[in-house]
Design a protein around this motif. Structure first.
Motif, PDB file in Angstrom:
ATOM      1  N   GLY C  29       0.833  -1.350   0.495  1.00 10.11           N
ATOM      2  CA  GLY C  29       0.033  -0.422  -0.264  1.00 10.11           C
ATOM      3  C   GLY C  29       0.920   0.854  -0.171  1.00 10.11           C
ATOM      4  O   GLY C  29       1.844   1.147   0.171  1.00 10.11           O
ATOM      5  N   LEU C  30       0.023   2.431  -0.100  1.00 12.38           N
ATOM      6  CA  LEU C  30       0.975   3.769  -0.343  1.00 12.38           C
ATOM      7  C   LEU C  30       1.229   4.386   0.813  1.00 12.38           C
ATOM      8  O   LEU C  30       3.223   4.540   0.879  1.00 12.38           O
ATOM      9  CB  LEU C  30      -0.865   4.998  -0.703  1.00 12.38           C
ATOM     10  CG  LEU C  30      -1.112   4.554  -2.035  1.00 12.38           C
ATOM     11  CD1 LEU C  30      -2.349   5.579  -1.737  1.00 12.38           C
ATOM     12  CD2 LEU C  30       0.002   4.150  -2.502  1.00 12.38           C
ATOM     13  N   GLY C  31       0.910   3.758   2.118  1.00 14.11           N
ATOM     14  CA  GLY C  31       1.586   4.876   3.100  1.00 14.11           C
ATOM     15  C   GLY C  31       3.272   3.920   3.200  1.00 14.11           C
ATOM     16  O   GLY C  31       4.406   3.758   3.377  1.00 14.11           O
ATOM     17  N   ARG C  61       1.926   6.692   6.931  1.00 12.91           N
ATOM     18  CA  ARG C  61       0.671   5.941   6.546  1.00 12.91           C
ATOM     19  C   ARG C  61       0.013   6.773   5.704  1.00 12.91           C
ATOM     20  O   ARG C  61       0.520   7.679   5.837  1.00 12.91           O
ATOM     21  CB  ARG C  61      -0.474   5.883   7.675  1.00 12.91           C
ATOM     22  CG  ARG C  61      -0.066   4.647   8.879  1.00 12.91           C
ATOM     23  CD  ARG C  61      -1.622   5.104   9.625  1.00 12.91           C
ATOM     24  NE  ARG C  61      -1.106   4.223  10.663  1.00 12.91           N
ATOM     25  CZ  ARG C  61      -1.406   4.327  12.116  1.00 12.91           C
ATOM     26  NH1 ARG C  61      -2.778   4.589  11.928  1.00 12.91           N
ATOM     27  NH2 ARG C  61      -0.948   3.382  13.273  1.00 12.91           N
ATOM     28  N   SER C  62      -0.451   6.381   4.718  1.00 12.48           N
ATOM     29  CA  SER C  62      -1.437   7.549   3.943  1.00 12.48           C
ATOM     30  C   SER C  62      -2.697   8.075   4.571  1.00 12.48           C
ATOM     31  O   SER C  62      -2.931   9.458   2.884  1.00 12.48           O
ATOM     32  CB  SER C  62      -1.448   6.709   2.245  1.00 12.48           C
ATOM     33  OG  SER C  62      -2.784   5.767   2.831  1.00 12.48           O
ATOM     34  N   PHE C  63      -2.760   7.899   5.021  1.00 12.03           N
ATOM     35  CA  PHE C  63      -4.250   8.812   6.023  1.00 12.03           C
ATOM     36  C   PHE C  63      -3.817   8.584   7.221  1.00 12.03           C
ATOM     37  O   PHE C  63      -3.274   7.693   8.328  1.00 12.03           O
ATOM     38  CB  PHE C  63      -5.127   7.976   5.442  1.00 12.03           C
ATOM     39  CG  PHE C  63      -5.684   6.777   6.345  1.00 12.03           C
ATOM     40  CD1 PHE C  63      -6.115   6.382   6.922  1.00 12.03           C
ATOM     41  CD2 PHE C  63      -4.983   5.364   5.275  1.00 12.03           C
ATOM     42  CE1 PHE C  63      -6.558   5.396   7.984  1.00 12.03           C
ATOM     43  CE2 PHE C  63      -5.389   3.933   5.487  1.00 12.03           C
ATOM     44  CZ  PHE C  63      -6.320   4.541   6.688  1.00 12.03           C
ATOM     45  N   GLY C  70      -5.857  12.871   4.002  1.00 10.72           N
ATOM     46  CA  GLY C  70      -4.470  11.754   3.489  1.00 10.72           C
ATOM     47  C   GLY C  70      -3.193  12.695   3.714  1.00 10.72           C
ATOM     48  O   GLY C  70      -2.668  14.144   4.302  1.00 10.72           O
TER      49      GLY C  70
END
Lengths: 173, 387, 157
Positions: C29-31, C61-63, C70
Motif C-alpha cells: 500500500g501507499l504508506g 501511513r497514507s491517511f 490524506g
C-alpha cells in the motif's frame, strides 16, 4: 456532487508490477487444516454411502424426505423423525459444462470438461437436489429432466465420502 | 413504527481496478474522505460507522472488520461490521439506516471496501470454501458452477436464449463507458459475448463481472441534520432483506423468492403498492448478466419470465422506460463485492439528484432502488430511495 | 430442540478432513511502501504526521485514522524508543519449546505517537524494564528486502 468533479482513488497495478518487484509485497500461505465433525446426520449419510446406499431424513410435520439428511427441519424448525433409504437414481434438475478448475485455472487440452449437475434424488421429496457430477455421457446429449443413476466406487475403495459415488450416468432405455 | 427519517447526503468512491496498490484500509479511507468532502462534513460530525466487507478468505485477514476500521473512520466511534457476502453492499447501508432511524444517532458513515486481488492465483479459489466442506467441496466445485446451474435452469424454465441474456452484458458494459470509476467499460456486441471463452456452459467470460479492488462510502443523516447539510437529500424510504435455505441445490433456481420477500418488506415500508409503476429506476445486482433479469423478476419489476422482453424492447436502457443498471453495474463498473452494492446505492442517489452527469437518465426520476444478493447465493438486500 | 439420536459410542463419531487451499500476496500500500523502501534503501525510519490532528504515525501511513485526511509527506524519526511492555516467549507456533526464549516487546517510538512490536536482542529477560531505552538493529544493507525482518530486533542503547 458529480463523480466527474472528484479525483477518484485507487492506483491500478499490472500483474507484472508484482512479479518484477516494482512494488513491495509480502506473500503468505496459511497452512490451516481442519477436521470437521460430521454430526449425526451427515455422519450417517457418509457411513451409508460407504455401504453403497443413500439415506435421507423425514420430517413428519411437513412430510418432506430430505437429502442431505439433517437432524432438524429448517422449515418447521423442529427435530426430524425418521431415517429413510432413498434410491441411487434421480433426475437432472440443471447442469453445466465446465472448462474451469476450482482455482480458476483452465482444464488442459484433451481433458474432458467437468459436468456438475443438481440431481433430484428418487424417493426424496420433489425438488430435493444434491450437487454432483455426471459421467459416461457426451456433454451435448445432457438434458434437463434426464434420468440418471449413481456409479459407485468399488466397495473396498469407498471411504465414507460423497465421492464414493464417482458420478451419475444416464439411465438407458 | 416510529422512527427518524434518514437521508443520504454525501457519497464517495474509488476507481474499481483489477489490482490496486492501496491496501483495503487505504481504499476505504479514500472513499470515506471523498464522501465527507462531498457534503462538507468531517469525522467530528460522524456519530456512528457501519462497515461492509465480504469474505475474510479473499485477503486471508481474519477479523477483517477490525483490520479495516482505521481506514473507515472507526477510531473511537460506535463501529459495526456487516457481512452477508455479495449482499453486503446494500446491507451495510440498511444497518446504517437503523443506526439513525432508531434515533440513537443522527449521522452514520457507511463504508464498503474490498481487496480481492491479494488472493492468489485467483480469488475464485477462496470461493471454494463457501461450499459445504463435507458434502460438496470434495467434488472440487468452482463458484461458477452455481451460476451456470442457475442460469441453465432459468433459461430452460422460460425458454430464454444465451443471445438474449448477452444483451444485458452489452448494455451494462456500454453504460459503464460513462462511469469514472469503471474497470470494464466497453462497446461490445452479442456476438462478442457468444464468442468469448466458455467457462462453464452456459456462462461465457463476457457474461461475468470481473474480480476487483475498490471501495465506496456514503454519509447518512437524520431529517433535521440532513436539512442543514443539503437541499437535495435522498431519503431511504424502505429497507428489506431476506434469506432462503442454506441448501442451495434445493431452491427454485429459476426464481429468487428471497429477493421477492426482501423487496416486499422494503415496498411495504415505503408504501409502494405497484412497484412496476412506482420504481422508475433500479440497480439490480448483476454479477452475471442473467442475474439482472432474475433479480428484476424477484423485485416484482417484471412478471416471471418477462424481464427478458423488457430488455429486448429496450425498456431497460438508460433512455428506456425503466432503466436498469444505468451505472454500468457490476458487469461494467466492476465487482469489488461489498463495494459494488454501495456503488449501486450511490448511482441511485446521484440519479435522483440529477447529478449523474453523462449517465443521467431522462425524466427526473423520483423513486428508485438498489439491490444486492449473496451469502450462499440466498440473501436478498433491497433499499428504496426517493427525493 | 434436543438431541434426536442418542450417541452411545463416541468412537462411532466421525469427522471429515480438509483445508482451505489459498495463498496470498499483499501489496504494502501507499504508506507502508514508503516506510519499507526507506528501511531497505537507507536504514531510515519514516513516520507520517497529520498536521490537522497533530498525530505522528509510525510506520508511515497514507491517511490519518482520526480525520481520514490524506498524508503525503513523511518525516524521519530516529527509530529509537523505550520499552512499554514485554513478554518472554518460550514456545513456537506449534507449541514445541524454543531453543532460546525470545523477548517480544511493545516499544514507544521516539518522536511518534505510536508503538512498534518487535523482538529485543542483546539483553537478558531479567534485565528488561519498562522504560528501557532501545535502538533498532538492522540486517546488512545487501540482505535487506523491504520486510519487517529487515529489522532484526531492538537492543538496549
Amino acid at each position: 456532487m458529480e463523480l466527474e468533479k472528484f479525483e477518484l482513488g485507487a492506483t491500478p497495478l499490472k500483474d507484472s508490477a508484482i512479479k518484477e518487484g516494482k512494488v513491495l509485497t509480502v506473500a503468505k500461505k496459511p497452512n490451516l487444516k481442519y477436521a470437521w465433525d460430521n454430526g449425526p446426520a451427515i455422519g450417517r449419510y457418509l457411513a451409508e454411502l460407504k455401504e453403497g446406499r443413500i439415506i435421507a431424513r423425514k420430517c413428519n410435520k411437513c412430510r418432506r424426505i430430505m437429502i442431505p439428511p439433517r437432524m432438524f427441519c429448517e422449515l418447521c424448525w423442529r427435530p426430524t423423525d425418521e431415517w429413510v433409504y432413498v434410491e441411487d437414481t434421480g433426475t437432472v434438475n440443471t447442469f453445466s459444462i465446465c472448462y474451469v478448475n476450482w482455482d480458476a485455472s483452465r482444464i488442459k487440452k484433451g481433458e474432458k470438461p467437468h459436468l456438475p449437475a443438481v440431481i433430484e434424488i428418487d424417493g426424496a421429496s420433489p425438488g430435493m437436489g444434491i450437487l454432483h457430477v455426471l459421467g459416461e455421457v457426451e456433454p451435448e446429449k445432457i438434458k434437463i429432466g434426464m434420468k440418471v443413476r449413481a456409479v459407485w466406487k468399488k466397495p473396498e475403495e469407498r471411504e465414507g465420502s460423497i465421492t464414493d459415488i464417482l458420478y451419475f450416468k444416464p439411465v438407458r432405455g | 413504527m416510529a422512527y427518524q427519517r434518514v437521508a443520504i447526503v454525501g457519497a464517495g468512491i474509488t476507481k474499481f481496478v483489477r489490482r490496486a496498490q492501496e491496501t483495503g484500509k487505504e481504499l476505504a479511507a479514500q472513499a470515506s474522505k471523498m464522501a465527507l468532502e462531498s457534503c462538507g462534513m468531517t469525522m467530528d460530525d460522524i456519530e456512528s460507522v457501519s462497515l461492509g466487507t465480504a469474505p475474510d478468505a479473499f485477503d486471508g485477514v481474519h477479523m477483517k472488520g477490525e483490520y479495516l476500521s482505521d481506514g473507515s473512520g472507526g477510531w473511537r466511534k460506535p463501529y459495526m461490521r456487516q457481512f452477508v457476502g455479495g449482499g453486503t453492499g446494500v446491507f451495510a447501508p440498511i444497518h446504517g439506516w437503523y443506526h439513525v432511524a432508531s434515533g440513537m444517532f443522527d449521522t452514520c458513515l457507511v463504508v464498503c471496501s474490498e481487496k480481492m486481488s491479494s488472493c492468489h492465483p485467483h480469488p475464485q479459489g477462496a470461493f471454494k470454501t463457501i461450499f459445504d466442506h463435507t458434502t460438496e467441496q470434495p467434488l472440487n466445485p468452482t463458484l461458477i458452477w452455481i451460476f451456470a446451474l442457475e442460469m441453465n435452469r432459468f433459461m430452460q424454465t422460460y425458454g430464454i436464449t444465451k443471445e438474449e441474456i448477452a444483451l444485458v452484458s452489452v448494455k451494462n458494459k456500454k453504460n459503464a463507458m460513462d462511469h469514472p470509476a469503471a474497470q470494464l467499460p466497453m462497446e461490445i456486441t452479442v456476438e462478442d459475448v457468444m464468442n468469448s471463452e466458455t467457462l462453464a456452459w452456459p456462462v461465457n467470460r463476457l457474461d461475468i463481472s470481473p474480480a476487483s479492488d475498490g471501495a465506496a462510502a456514503i454519509v447518512l443523516a437524520s431529517e433535521h441534520v440532513a436539512k442543514r447539510i443539503t437541499d437535495k437529500p435522498v431519503w431511504i424510504d424502505g429497507v428489506g432483506w431476506n434469506l432462503d435455505t442454506a441448501y442451495w441445490a434445493t431452491r427454485d433456481l429459476y426464481y429468487p423468492r428471497y429477493v421477492e420477500k426482501a423487496a416486499r418488506m422494503a415496498y411495504d415500508m415505503a408504501g409502494i403498492k405497484e412497484p412496476k409503476r412506482e420504481i422508475e429506476i433500479a440497480e439490480p445486482y448483476d454479477p452475471f448478466d442473467y442475474k439482472e433479469l432474475h433479480h428484476m423478476e424477484g423485485l416484482l419489476l417484471a412478471d416471471r419470465g418477462e424481464a427478458v422482453q423488457m430488455l429486448l424492447d429496450g425498456k431497460t436502457q438508460r433512455d428506456g422506460d425503466r432503466p436498469m443498471c444505468p451505472s454500468g453495474g457490476a458487469l461494467g463498473v466492476g465487482n469489488p463485492i461489498s463495494a459494488t452494492g454501495l456503488m449501486k446505492i450511490i448511482e441511485i442517489f446521484l440519479q435522483l439528484r440529477g447529478e449523474a452527469g453523462k449517465r443521467q437518465v431522462p425524466g427526473n426520476p423520483r423513486c428508485g432502488l438498489a439491490q444486492a444478493w449473496g451469502d450462499l447465493m440466498q440473501v436478498g438486500t433491497v433499499v428504496v430511495m426517493r427525493r | 430442540m434436543g438431541l434426536t439420536e442418542k450417541i452411545n459410542r463416541t468412537d462411532h463419531l466421525s469427522y471429515f478432513e480438509g483445508q482451505i487451499p489459498v495463498e496470498y500476496v499483499y501489496t504494502y500500500g501507499l504508506g507502508l511502501e514508503k516506510f519499507f523502501r526507506a528501511i531497505k534503501d537507507k536504514g531510515q525510519f519514516l513516520a507520517s504526521r497529520c498536521k490537522a490532528c497533530g498525530v505522528t504515525y509510525l510506520p508511515a501511513r497514507s491517511f490519518c485514522e482520526r480525520c481520514l485526511g490524506g498524508i503525503e509527506d513523511t518525516v524521519e524519526v530516529p527509530g529509537t524508543g523505550s520499552v512499554y511492555s514485554w513478554t518472554v516467549v518460550h514456545l513456537n507456533m506449534d507449541e514445541t519449546p524454543k531453543e532460546e526464549p525470545a523477548i517480544l516487546a511493545l516499544i514507544d517510538m521516539d518522536g511518534t505517537d505510536c508503538r512498534f512490536m518487535h523482538y529485543l536482542t542483546g539483553v537478558k529477560a531479567e534485565d528488561v524494564k519498562a522504560g528501557l531505552k532501545v535502538k533498532p538493529v538492522l540486517k546488512a544493507k545487501k540482505d535487506r528486502v523491504g520486510h519487517i525482518e529487515d529489522i532484526l530486533g531492538f537492543q538496549p542503547v
